[in-house]
Design an enzyme around this catalytic site. Sequence first.
Site, mmCIF file in Angstrom:
data_model
loop_
_atom_site.group_PDB
_atom_site.id
_atom_site.type_symbol
_atom_site.label_atom_id
_atom_site.label_comp_id
_atom_site.label_asym_id
_atom_site.label_seq_id
_atom_site.Cartn_x
_atom_site.Cartn_y
_atom_site.Cartn_z
ATOM 1 C CG ASP A 1 -1.922 0.887 0.652
ATOM 2 O OD1 ASP A 1 -2.805 1.002 -0.052
ATOM 3 O OD2 ASP A 1 -2.394 2.207 2.445
ATOM 4 C CG ASP B 1 -12.487 3.196 1.508
ATOM 5 O OD1 ASP B 1 -12.509 1.830 1.812
ATOM 6 O OD2 ASP B 1 -13.408 3.581 1.147
ATOM 7 C CG ASP C 1 -4.713 -1.069 -4.235
ATOM 8 O OD1 ASP C 1 -4.951 -1.330 -5.376
ATOM 9 O OD2 ASP C 1 -4.176 -0.124 -3.475
#
Length: 369
Positions: free
Chosen positions: A156, A343, A194
């Site tokens: 991330d 989130d 991601d």
Amino acid sequence: MRGVGRAGTIRWVGLIAGLALLAVAGCGAEGGGGSSGGSGGLGGSPGGPEAAGASGPPGTSGAPAVSPTVGSAGLDQLPGQAFYVSDRTNAAQQLAVLRGQGRTAEAGTLLRIAAQPSSQWLGEQGAREIADQVSRRATEAGRTAVFVAYDIPHRDCGQYSAGGAPDAAAYRSWITGVAEALGDRKAWVVLEPDAVAHTLDTCGIKGDLAAERYGLLAFAVQELKKRPNVRVYLDAGNPGWAQDPDEMAGALRKSGIAAADGFAVNVANFYPTDRNAAYGNRLSAALSGKHFVIDTSRSGNGSAGADSWCNPPGRALGEAPTTETGRPGVDAYLWIKNPGESDGECGRGEPRAGQFWLPYALGLAQAAR
């Protein structure tokens, strides 16, 4: 992907340990993102514990925790549904709390989330045990468990869901353990949200770091595909993340897409299905027709804009999980992000990534068509 959160996995570990202690005592307890436009908060999506625990990180809007007993939320497997509906997700646990408090209207609304199959996220701790227990429960129910493998080093880009394995060797050991835990059971695995996209943006995963990441992803695909009934989908970002489809296809090739079943789009984001299908079709054309899956968990009202990925208001649940998409090349709509899990703090003091947030969950369900 931001907002993934690791609390759910930690809770899993504690619950598993607790069950083990009960067993020894003879009590018979049952065992149980990125740049703007990147993924929304991964939390549990990335956030999500299940089995001796839940399917997302702990935290239930201040409500007391529900003990992880079988059927505590009174959930059944949906007729005709291929995927596993767990009664131990954060949404299911909160549902049981609401019912116990007599809050029937809110419980009825939340059931629109809890009764649907959602993904089990696997992070740093307890992944092998969780994968084993969840896949066993799914098999016993005659369903297929959906997992998200989320432990890549430098995860991330240091955002809300930062963390991951400390190095390449640790990651290889981790993913091998997950694959071994799944054994010959049916399972779908969405691989490292991601991770590929962050090698193409401004994250800093370049050069040797990018090469290492591609190698680790290819290794993960290889290990998981040793299991005869496991399907693997490499994450491929979303249509709002500025990147060339041909460039993404090239990165996916380096990451082992040839041996995978396909790729995933829109993980933890909000783009509408038509736009995701168009994006996926462009990637598929560049990848010799590879199939793909779409995260529809929060896509009902579409995106609020590329910069609005962190708990944007006014969103809604999207299409229910199904393999009957009616779209050639789209293997399934999945709820990869667990609806109702935050989130991240978003700079507004909201719940941490992956923590269940009842008001947001109710909003998603109420706004759904």
